[in-house]
Design an enzyme around this catalytic site. Structure first.
Site, PDB file in Angstrom:
ATOM      1  N   LYS A 109       0.810  -1.220   0.031  1.00  0.00           N
ATOM      2  CA  LYS A 109      -0.122  -0.063   0.013  1.00  0.00           C
ATOM      3  C   LYS A 109       0.807   1.362  -0.058  1.00  0.00           C
ATOM      4  O   LYS A 109       0.710   2.428  -0.674  1.00  0.00           O
ATOM      5  CB  LYS A 109      -0.958  -0.021   1.128  1.00  0.00           C
ATOM      6  CG  LYS A 109      -1.501   1.335   1.605  1.00  0.00           C
ATOM      7  CD  LYS A 109      -2.865   1.711   0.787  1.00  0.00           C
ATOM      8  CE  LYS A 109      -3.185   3.008   1.103  1.00  0.00           C
ATOM      9  NZ  LYS A 109      -4.516   3.404   0.423  1.00  0.00           N
TER      10      LYS A 109
ATOM     11  N   CYS B 114      -3.686  10.358   1.968  1.00  0.00           N
ATOM     12  CA  CYS B 114      -3.055   9.170   1.441  1.00  0.00           C
ATOM     13  C   CYS B 114      -1.514   9.271   0.846  1.00  0.00           C
ATOM     14  O   CYS B 114      -0.444   9.157   1.265  1.00  0.00           O
ATOM     15  CB  CYS B 114      -3.623   8.310   0.768  1.00  0.00           C
ATOM     16  SG  CYS B 114      -5.035   7.404   1.580  1.00  0.00           S
TER      17      CYS B 114
HETATM   18  N1  NAD Z   1      -9.846   8.312   3.442  1.00  0.00           N
HETATM   19  C1  NAD Z   1      -9.266   7.615   2.205  1.00  0.00           C
HETATM   20  O1  NAD Z   1      -9.639   8.233   1.118  1.00  0.00           O
HETATM   21  C2  NAD Z   1      -8.320   6.639   2.663  1.00  0.00           C
HETATM   22  C3  NAD Z   1      -8.096   5.717   1.518  1.00  0.00           C
HETATM   23  C4  NAD Z   1      -7.327   4.774   1.856  1.00  0.00           C
HETATM   24  C5  NAD Z   1      -6.855   4.266   3.014  1.00  0.00           C
HETATM   25  N2  NAD Z   1      -7.208   5.146   4.058  1.00  0.00           N
HETATM   26  C6  NAD Z   1      -6.532   5.145   5.219  1.00  0.00           C
HETATM   27  O2  NAD Z   1      -7.602   4.746   6.181  1.00  0.00           O
HETATM   28  C7  NAD Z   1      -7.539   4.908   7.595  1.00  0.00           C
HETATM   29  C8  NAD Z   1      -8.632   5.837   7.986  1.00  0.00           C
HETATM   30  O3  NAD Z   1      -8.753   6.760   7.397  1.00  0.00           O
HETATM   31  P1  NAD Z   1     -10.020   7.517   7.360  1.00  0.00           P
HETATM   32  O4  NAD Z   1     -10.107   8.657   6.040  1.00  0.00           O
HETATM   33  O5  NAD Z   1     -11.365   6.425   7.084  1.00  0.00           O
HETATM   34  O6  NAD Z   1     -10.036   8.622   8.624  1.00  0.00           O
HETATM   35  P2  NAD Z   1     -11.011   9.373   9.276  1.00  0.00           P
HETATM   36  O7  NAD Z   1     -10.496  10.514  10.176  1.00  0.00           O
HETATM   37  O8  NAD Z   1     -12.180   9.662   8.181  1.00  0.00           O
HETATM   38  O9  NAD Z   1     -12.035   8.403  10.396  1.00  0.00           O
HETATM   39  C9  NAD Z   1     -11.344   8.029  11.321  1.00  0.00           C
HETATM   40  C10 NAD Z   1     -12.564   7.639  12.176  1.00  0.00           C
HETATM   41  O10 NAD Z   1     -11.878   6.921  13.515  1.00  0.00           O
HETATM   42  C11 NAD Z   1     -12.429   7.271  14.784  1.00  0.00           C
HETATM   43  N3  NAD Z   1     -11.380   7.065  15.631  1.00  0.00           N
HETATM   44  C12 NAD Z   1     -10.363   7.707  15.915  1.00  0.00           C
HETATM   45  N4  NAD Z   1      -9.547   6.903  16.975  1.00  0.00           N
HETATM   46  C13 NAD Z   1     -10.526   5.992  17.306  1.00  0.00           C
HETATM   47  C14 NAD Z   1     -10.530   4.981  18.279  1.00  0.00           C
HETATM   48  N5  NAD Z   1      -9.455   4.878  19.184  1.00  0.00           N
HETATM   49  N6  NAD Z   1     -11.465   3.933  18.270  1.00  0.00           N
HETATM   50  C15 NAD Z   1     -12.402   4.004  17.492  1.00  0.00           C
HETATM   51  N7  NAD Z   1     -12.569   5.110  16.528  1.00  0.00           N
HETATM   52  C16 NAD Z   1     -11.552   5.956  16.538  1.00  0.00           C
HETATM   53  C17 NAD Z   1     -12.455   8.726  14.162  1.00  0.00           C
HETATM   54  O11 NAD Z   1     -13.414   9.473  15.235  1.00  0.00           O
HETATM   55  C18 NAD Z   1     -13.104   9.213  12.957  1.00  0.00           C
HETATM   56  O12 NAD Z   1     -14.294   8.994  12.920  1.00  0.00           O
HETATM   57  C19 NAD Z   1      -6.184   5.785   7.574  1.00  0.00           C
HETATM   58  O13 NAD Z   1      -5.078   5.029   7.997  1.00  0.00           O
HETATM   59  C20 NAD Z   1      -6.036   6.118   6.171  1.00  0.00           C
HETATM   60  O14 NAD Z   1      -4.844   6.501   5.577  1.00  0.00           O
HETATM   61  C21 NAD Z   1      -8.028   6.120   3.690  1.00  0.00           C
END
Ligand code: NAD
Length: 670
Positions: free
Chosen positions: A458, A512
């Site tokens: 990734k 990302c």
């Molecule tokens: N957004 C994208 O397009 C994308 C694409 C591929 C990968 N990712 C990866 O996916 C992961 C998540 O990204 P995202 O964009 O969904 O993040 P985000 O910030 O949109 O959402 C994360 C959620 O997790 C919650 N959270 C934080 N700590 C927590 C805990 N201890 N227990 C429970 N909930 C908790 C937050 O309140 C939030 O609602 C990251 O590692 C990101 O790099 C994101």
């Protein structure tokens, strides 16, 4: 395929979702998306498929023209995989109709189980009025509910009104199953059936007549029947977990951009899903069936999943069979990974872990993170045995995996279903267990490997893209210095069959591509020299854009500067790590500058701009009227409709290429 990497297919041997317009999967055996070698034979085959697709007018779901040109000139170019956006939406809507009708899981299997299982049963049922075998139909197929005459009249009438349109309908509820599939004539259907028989797995072609008819009855309008078969059959109808269960209980930790669509999709496939999040407002919104961010079709899927009781959200950890961790992994000061959210999530679920559970880390993480997760669990739960990296002999109670998410905002739901997945287990047994879950909703291939490979995969994907974008951005800066038009340079250089320079832009944003390469740099600082430099080039681009704007602003006493777009990429409402936002913040600091922000995807300005007196949210018309300088920072689709001529009197800085009007001309040879 590399040694040690296994590919998990569905029971269907012909690979996932083979589309008529796909170009590189002529036969099941050619399903090798990771092939890198080029052979004349393969090229020929690809070319033929692409040309056929281009004759039909689409490649990868898009209109051809440009795509066809790329396909012809660049045989290794991959046109889109899986369903087109339109097909996916049709499928999703039909799927949700099922969900709403059954009032339960909405699984296709539920409907099928109520469909007649054999022709005899079907005849017996016909008087009950649901499915009716129509012997007058050329192929003797089921056509409509109720009387045969009524069905015939309906079909004839429909054909009169919509010649050339399939009469298959998603309206397959009791009393309205019409499924003659006739509008484009029996020939199309026969061809589809033939293709289906050839390419589909045997269990489907052996399906009792009644089941096949039920499948036909559910085919959404306009979707080729064989594709519909593929969608439903590949994705869960025959799916079973090893204990025979069709569904499991899943806890998704984090209900953000990744967690929420995943939770909703899993719920829509019949699983019982509990979303765990620390943010109460997110939990309340989800329980009310409200998506807290914009994503096509998410609202529809979420409300259907919540209404049918398959998805609920909570702030307290509860037991489940599968745990999916999708919490943020941002950068700390100095560009190191901040794994505190993942660690906190692990400690939250540790008390409810039970023997036989599977924990999957979906958050993008540096190499070694899954092993670190195992250490945390071992600390918290000394009563359970956790796996060790590639220790295949250890009899672990809980399986641990990394399965990176690679979906693209704007088409998350479609990609959730159609993308291939990499499933990296601490051991092979762990990976195999996780693969079962993904097989219940993913139509792409599930590749099983170890956790370190999955983690680096990734990161490498995003680093690769970052390096390529850095090249384009650096070239754009060089062109500015040399007084050359980057858009023409790029266009002409890309005529070379083996050159594909990406679009330069205002920089690289989001959570990302702008973040993940640093995870590699922090793990191997001396080795990752190119990756580091690419990051620096991209991070420097906003400063260059501000310099260009400032040079123009110097000509005015009190310049009014219109900034078009502040999100991190086109057509999203997300401003995280947005280079456009960074540019607008810096422009607002210029002496005497009045800044008008045109951002159709946001209702209000983000906090960093909202407090400033000289910055205002404006419409495109307002901005065009008032501005001395116009800067295009994000290529939103709304901006593509703007008239370039109406900006001729303005000083323009265009980082998107939308207003590049100078085109190189092709000279015809005599
Ligand atoms: N957004 C994208 O397009 C994308 C694409 C591929 C990968 N990712 C990866 O996916 C992961 C998540 O990204 P995202 O964009 O969904 O993040 P985000 O910030 O949109 O959402 C994360 C959620 O997790 C919650 N959270 C934080 N700590 C927590 C805990 N201890 N227990 C429970 N909930 C908790 C937050 O309140 C939030 O609602 C990251 O590692 C990101 O790099 C994101």
């Amino acid at each position: 395929m590399a040694r040690g990497v296994q590919s998990h297919r569905h029971r269907c041997r012909c690979g996932p979702f083979v589309g008529a317009d796909e170009n590189r999967r002529g036969k099941p055996a050619s399903r090798a998306p990771r092939e890198t070698g080029w052979s004349p034979d393969r090229g020929d085959r690809q070319f033929r498929h692409r040309r056929a697709a281009s004759r039909r007018g689409t490649i990868g779901g898009r209109r051809t023209g440009h795509a066809a040109h790329i396909a012809r000139s660049r045989p290794q170019a991959r046109a889109g995989d899986g369903p087109s956006a339109r097909e996916f939406r049709r499928w999703l809507r039909a799927h949700l109709r099922c969900l709403a009708r059954t009032g339960r899981s909405g699984r296709f299997a539920d409907r099928l189980s109520r469909a007649p299982q054999s022709a005899g049963e079907e005849r017996g049922r016909s008087s009950a009025g649901r499915y009716r075998c129509d012997s007058s139909h050329p192929s003797g197929r089921l056509r409509a509910d109720g009387s045969a005459d009524a069905g015939g009249a309906f079909r004839a009438d429909r054909q009169r009104r919509h010649p050339g349109r399939s009469a298959c309908s998603g309206q397959a509820g009791a009393g309205d199953a019409r499924s003659d599939g006739t509008a484009r004539g029996g020939r199309d259907r026969r061809r589809a059936d033939r293709r289906h028989r050839h390419r589909h797995h045997s269990c489907c072609s052996r399906a009792p007549a009644g089941r096949a008819e039920a499948l036909r009855a559910l085919c959404p309008e306009g979707l080729p029947l064989w594709r519909w078969h593929r969608l439903e059959e590949d994705c869960g109808e025959h799916f079973r977990f090893p204990d025979g269960a069709r569904t499991v209980k899943i806890c998704t930790v984090g209900l953000g951009y990744i967690g929420l669509p995943t939770a909703a999709m899993l719920a829509s496939r019949g699983h019982e899903v509990v979303g765990l999040d620390v943010n109460e407002s997110v939990v309340d919104a989800v329980n009310a069936g409200q998506a807290h961010f914009q994503e096509p079709d998410l609202q529809m899927l979420l409300s259907a999943s919540v209404e049918t009781g398959r998805l609920r959200a909570t702030t307290n950890a509860e037991s489940a069979e599968f745990f999916l961790i999708a919490v943020p992994t941002p950068l700390v000061e100095g560009n190191g990974p901040d794994m505190s959210f993942v660690e906190a999530a692990a400690r939250t679920i540790a008390p409810v872990l039970e023997k036989g559970n599977v924990v999957i880390l979906e958050s993008t993480s540096p190499v070694g993170s899954t092993e670190r997760l195992a250490d945390i669990f071992a600390e918290e739960r000394p009563d359970l045995v956790f796996p060790r990296y590639r220790d295949e002999d250890r009899d672990a109670d809980v399986a641990l995996c990394h399965c990176p998410e690679r979906i693209l905002p704007g088409q998350m739901l479609r990609e959730l279903v159609s993308n291939d997945r990499i499933i990296g287990g601490l051991t092979t047994a762990c990976a195999n267990k996780a693969a079962r879950l993904y097989q219940s909703f993913v139509m792409g291939t599930c590749y099983v490997t170890d956790s370190r490979v999955a983690e680096l995969c990734k990161l490498s994907e995003n680093a690769y893209r970052d390096v390529n974008i850095a090249f384009a951005n650096e070239l754009s800066v060089i062109c500015d210095t040399l007084g050359t038009d980057i858009w023409q340079v790029r266009e002409l250089a890309n005529q070379h069959p083996r050159v594909n320079i990406l679009m330069p832009g205002a920089g690289v944003g989001g959570h990302c591509i702008a973040v993940d390469p640093w995870f590699i740099v922090s793990s191997a600082p001396d080795e990752a020299r190119l990756i580091r430099t690419a990051r620096e080039v991209n991070d420097d681009k906003p400063r260059r854009v501000v310099q260009s704007i400032a040079a123009l602003a110097d000509r005015f006493k009190s310049p009014t500067i219109a900034c078009y777009g502040i999100t991190y990429k086109p057509d999203v409402d997300d401003v995280r790590e947005s280079p456009a936002l960074e540019i607008v913040e810096a422009v607002a600091e210029l002496d005497g500058a009045q800044v008008l922000v045109v951002e159709p995807n946001l209702d209000a300005l983000p906090a960093s701009l909202a407090g400033r007196e000289n910055v205002r949210h404006a419409t495109s018309d307002e901005a065009r009227e008032a501005a001395d300088i116009v800067t295009f920072l994000v290529g939103h689709r709304q901006f593509k409709r703007l008239e370039a001529d109406s900006y001729l009197s303005k000083a323009v800085v265009d980082t998107t290429g939308m207003f590049s009007t100078r085109k190189a001309k092709a000279v015809e040879r005599d």
